[in-house]
Design a protein around this motif. Structure first.
Motif, short mmCIF file in Angstrom:
data_model
loop_
_atom_site.label_atom_id
_atom_site.label_comp_id
_atom_site.label_asym_id
_atom_site.label_seq_id
_atom_site.Cartn_x
_atom_site.Cartn_y
_atom_site.Cartn_z
N GLN A 25 80.95 113.60 69.06
CA GLN A 25 79.74 114.37 69.35
C GLN A 25 79.60 114.59 70.86
O GLN A 25 79.23 115.68 71.30
CB GLN A 25 78.50 113.65 68.81
CG GLN A 25 77.21 114.39 69.11
CD GLN A 25 75.99 113.66 68.61
OE1 GLN A 25 76.06 112.56 68.08
NE2 GLN A 25 74.83 114.25 68.79
N THR A 26 79.89 113.57 71.65
CA THR A 26 79.83 113.69 73.10
C THR A 26 80.79 114.75 73.60
O THR A 26 80.44 115.59 74.43
CB THR A 26 80.14 112.34 73.76
OG1 THR A 26 79.15 111.39 73.39
CG2 THR A 26 80.20 112.45 75.27
N ILE A 27 82.02 114.75 73.07
CA ILE A 27 83.01 115.74 73.48
C ILE A 27 82.55 117.15 73.10
O ILE A 27 82.64 118.08 73.91
CB ILE A 27 84.39 115.42 72.86
CG1 ILE A 27 84.94 114.13 73.47
CG2 ILE A 27 85.37 116.57 73.06
CD1 ILE A 27 86.15 113.56 72.73
N LYS A 28 82.06 117.32 71.87
CA LYS A 28 81.60 118.64 71.43
C LYS A 28 80.43 119.15 72.24
O LYS A 28 80.38 120.32 72.61
CB LYS A 28 81.23 118.60 69.94
CG LYS A 28 82.40 118.57 69.01
CD LYS A 28 82.08 118.73 67.54
CE LYS A 28 80.68 118.48 67.13
NZ LYS A 28 80.44 118.51 65.69
N MET A 29 79.47 118.27 72.53
CA MET A 29 78.28 118.67 73.26
C MET A 29 78.54 118.78 74.77
O MET A 29 77.83 119.49 75.47
CB MET A 29 77.15 117.68 73.01
CG MET A 29 76.61 117.72 71.60
SD MET A 29 75.31 116.49 71.30
CE MET A 29 74.22 116.74 72.67
N GLY A 30 79.53 118.05 75.25
CA GLY A 30 79.82 118.04 76.67
C GLY A 30 78.85 117.22 77.49
O GLY A 30 78.79 117.32 78.71
N LYS A 31 78.07 116.39 76.80
CA LYS A 31 77.11 115.51 77.48
C LYS A 31 76.72 114.40 76.50
O LYS A 31 77.04 114.46 75.32
CB LYS A 31 75.88 116.28 77.92
CG LYS A 31 75.07 116.86 76.78
CD LYS A 31 73.87 117.62 77.28
CE LYS A 31 73.07 118.13 76.08
NZ LYS A 31 71.81 118.73 76.49
N THR A 32 76.04 113.39 77.03
CA THR A 32 75.57 112.31 76.17
C THR A 32 74.20 111.84 76.64
O THR A 32 73.88 111.93 77.82
CB THR A 32 76.55 111.12 76.15
OG1 THR A 32 76.08 110.14 75.23
CG2 THR A 32 76.73 110.49 77.52
N LYS A 84 78.11 122.28 81.81
CA LYS A 84 77.03 123.22 82.09
C LYS A 84 76.87 124.15 80.90
O LYS A 84 77.85 124.64 80.35
CB LYS A 84 77.35 124.04 83.35
CG LYS A 84 77.69 123.22 84.56
CD LYS A 84 76.46 122.64 85.19
CE LYS A 84 76.77 122.00 86.53
NZ LYS A 84 76.74 120.57 86.51
N GLU A 85 75.64 124.39 80.53
CA GLU A 85 75.39 125.35 79.46
C GLU A 85 75.63 126.75 79.99
O GLU A 85 75.12 127.11 81.04
CB GLU A 85 73.96 125.20 78.93
CG GLU A 85 73.75 123.88 78.22
CD GLU A 85 72.41 123.82 77.54
OE1 GLU A 85 71.91 124.87 77.10
OE2 GLU A 85 71.87 122.72 77.46
N GLU A 86 76.44 127.49 79.27
CA GLU A 86 76.76 128.85 79.70
C GLU A 86 75.68 129.80 79.24
O GLU A 86 75.12 129.67 78.16
CB GLU A 86 78.11 129.26 79.12
CG GLU A 86 79.25 128.38 79.60
CD GLU A 86 80.57 128.77 78.98
OE1 GLU A 86 80.76 129.97 78.71
OE2 GLU A 86 81.39 127.88 78.77
N LEU A 87 75.37 130.76 80.09
CA LEU A 87 74.39 131.78 79.72
C LEU A 87 75.05 132.77 78.79
O LEU A 87 76.16 133.23 79.03
CB LEU A 87 73.89 132.50 80.98
CG LEU A 87 73.15 131.62 81.99
CD1 LEU A 87 72.80 132.44 83.22
CD2 LEU A 87 71.89 131.04 81.36
N LEU A 88 74.36 133.09 77.74
CA LEU A 88 74.89 134.03 76.77
C LEU A 88 74.39 135.43 77.08
O LEU A 88 73.21 135.63 77.37
CB LEU A 88 74.48 133.63 75.34
CG LEU A 88 74.98 132.28 74.85
CD1 LEU A 88 74.40 132.00 73.47
CD2 LEU A 88 76.49 132.26 74.80
N ASP A 89 75.27 136.40 77.06
CA ASP A 89 74.87 137.79 77.23
C ASP A 89 74.39 138.32 75.87
O ASP A 89 75.14 138.34 74.91
CB ASP A 89 76.05 138.64 77.71
CG ASP A 89 76.47 138.29 79.12
OD1 ASP A 89 75.58 137.90 79.91
OD2 ASP A 89 77.66 138.40 79.43
#
Length: 90
Positions: A25-32, A84-89
């Motif tokens: 879950q940490t890997i998928k989310m990129g944070k914990t 970092k959360e990417e901004l979605l166009d």
């Protein structure tokens, strides 16, 4: 393999089985959200226990603690370097 050794491997499987979903879950989310203090203590303790297990030639605990060190190190990495959360166009 003795019954006592089977007991150790069973405990190994259960403990690793508990850590795999959290680490994935940490890997998928990129944070914990796990606290930094907990992660630092866990990495340190599992690393020390890995060294101890190697020195005492205890295979079960060597493998277990080495895997837990890697899993907690992954959590530490993402705690210190969250994706970092990417901004979605839209």
């Amino acid at each position: 393999m003795s019954g006592i050794e089977l007991l150790g491997w069973a405990g190994f499987g259960i403990l690793i089985g508990a850590w795999i979903p959290q680490t994935w879950q940490t890997i998928k989310m990129g944070k914990t959200d796990i606290s930094l203090a907990f992660i630092l203590m866990y990495v340190s303790s599992s690393l020390l226990l890995t060294v101890y297990s190697i020195l005492t030639e205890d295979l079960i605990f060597t493998v277990l603690n080495a895997m837990l060190t890697v899993g907690s190190a992954i959590n530490l990495y993402y705690k210190l370097n969250p994706r970092k959360e990417e901004l979605l166009d839209v």
